[in-house]
Enzyme design. Structure first.
Site, short mmCIF file in Angstrom:
data_model
loop_
_atom_site.label_atom_id
_atom_site.label_comp_id
_atom_site.label_asym_id
_atom_site.label_seq_id
_atom_site.Cartn_x
_atom_site.Cartn_y
_atom_site.Cartn_z
N HIS A 41 35.27 45.99 43.69
CA HIS A 41 35.13 47.38 44.16
C HIS A 41 33.80 47.53 44.91
O HIS A 41 33.75 48.17 45.96
CB HIS A 41 35.11 48.36 42.97
CG HIS A 41 36.39 48.46 42.20
ND1 HIS A 41 36.44 48.35 40.83
CD2 HIS A 41 37.67 48.67 42.61
CE1 HIS A 41 37.69 48.50 40.44
NE2 HIS A 41 38.45 48.69 41.48
N LYS A 59 48.20 61.11 30.90
CA LYS A 59 48.37 59.75 30.36
C LYS A 59 47.05 58.98 30.50
O LYS A 59 46.87 58.14 31.37
CB LYS A 59 49.56 59.01 30.99
CG LYS A 59 49.47 58.67 32.44
CD LYS A 59 50.57 57.69 32.79
CE LYS A 59 50.31 56.97 34.01
NZ LYS A 59 50.19 56.14 34.79
N ARG A 61 43.81 42.76 48.23
CA ARG A 61 43.32 41.44 47.83
C ARG A 61 44.28 40.34 48.22
O ARG A 61 43.88 39.27 48.67
CB ARG A 61 43.12 41.40 46.31
CG ARG A 61 42.00 42.28 45.81
CD ARG A 61 42.14 42.56 44.35
NE ARG A 61 43.38 43.28 44.09
CZ ARG A 61 43.70 43.82 42.91
NH1 ARG A 61 42.90 43.70 41.89
NH2 ARG A 61 44.84 44.46 42.76
N SER A 63 40.29 45.31 37.50
CA SER A 63 39.74 45.94 36.29
C SER A 63 40.56 45.52 35.07
O SER A 63 40.02 45.31 33.99
CB SER A 63 39.77 47.46 36.42
OG SER A 63 38.94 47.88 37.46
#
Ligand code: PNS
Length: 173
Positions: free
Chosen positions: A19, A43, A93, A131
């Site tokens: 990031h 959520k 990516r 992540s």
């Protein structure tokens, strides 16, 4: 001259070196770059609270004058309108990212044609980084060097220790 304001949206749970690589690239291209954490109160299974994610991102982007950190709830396009943003920055990516990113970019364009999605590639060394993978490595005590900044590594180690202590019933405070 027209200012290009870009939003870099995401979950950033937590921010990774991938990031940050994209933020470094983006802030050279745009006049202003707003890193915006998407809030989803319905959520929320995030490892880090919104405040923790903002704190980590602010610390890691403090050196850039044209970068700010914020959060938003609801549709990204509404947030772009609110911020007078004309671009959305997203990282690609690998080919596997493309399908989802294309769907999102085209749907966003349908909703708000004045906002362009700009894709940038992070450095190759971060092409396998996410992540989710970072959270998993941290959960099993694996090495995080080179994947996240030291500050984020400290937060991850602490959160994993807290979760472990909670699971076995040891008070942490
Ligand atoms: O880091 P992520 O999880 O890949 O980020 C995804 C994010 C937050 C950019 C995306 O889910 C989003 O834009 N959410 C806001 C709600 C929205 O606008 N949805 C419609 C997208 S077409």
């Amino acid at each position: 001259m027209k200012q290009i304001i870009a939003i870099y949206p995401g979950s950033f749970d937590p921010v990774t070196n991938g990031h940050l690589d994209l933020i470094h690239r983006g802030c050279k291209l745009f006049d202003r770059l707003i890193v915006a954490i998407a809030r989803n109160p319905e959520k929320d299974s995030s490892l880090f609270s919104l405040e923790e994610r903002i704190e980590m991102l602010q610390a890691m982007t403090a050196e850039f004058d044209n970068v700010t950190v914020d959060s938003f709830e609801g549709l990204l396009m509404n947030y772009c309108i609110e911020k007078h943003a004309n671009a959305v920055l997203r990282g690609i990516r690998a080919v596997s990212d493309y399908e989802f990113e294309l769907q999102m970019a085209l749907m966003n364009r349908k909703m708000e044609p004045s906002v362009e999605t700009v894709f940038m590639m992070p450095a190759e060394k971060y092409s396998y980084l996410s992540s989710r993978i970072v959270r998993e490595i941290a959960a099993f005590g694996g090495p995080l060097t080179g994947l996240v900044p030291e500050l984020v590594e400290q937060h991850l180690r602490r959160r994993v220790a807290e979760k472990h202590a909670a699971a076995v019933g040891i008070p942490t405070k």
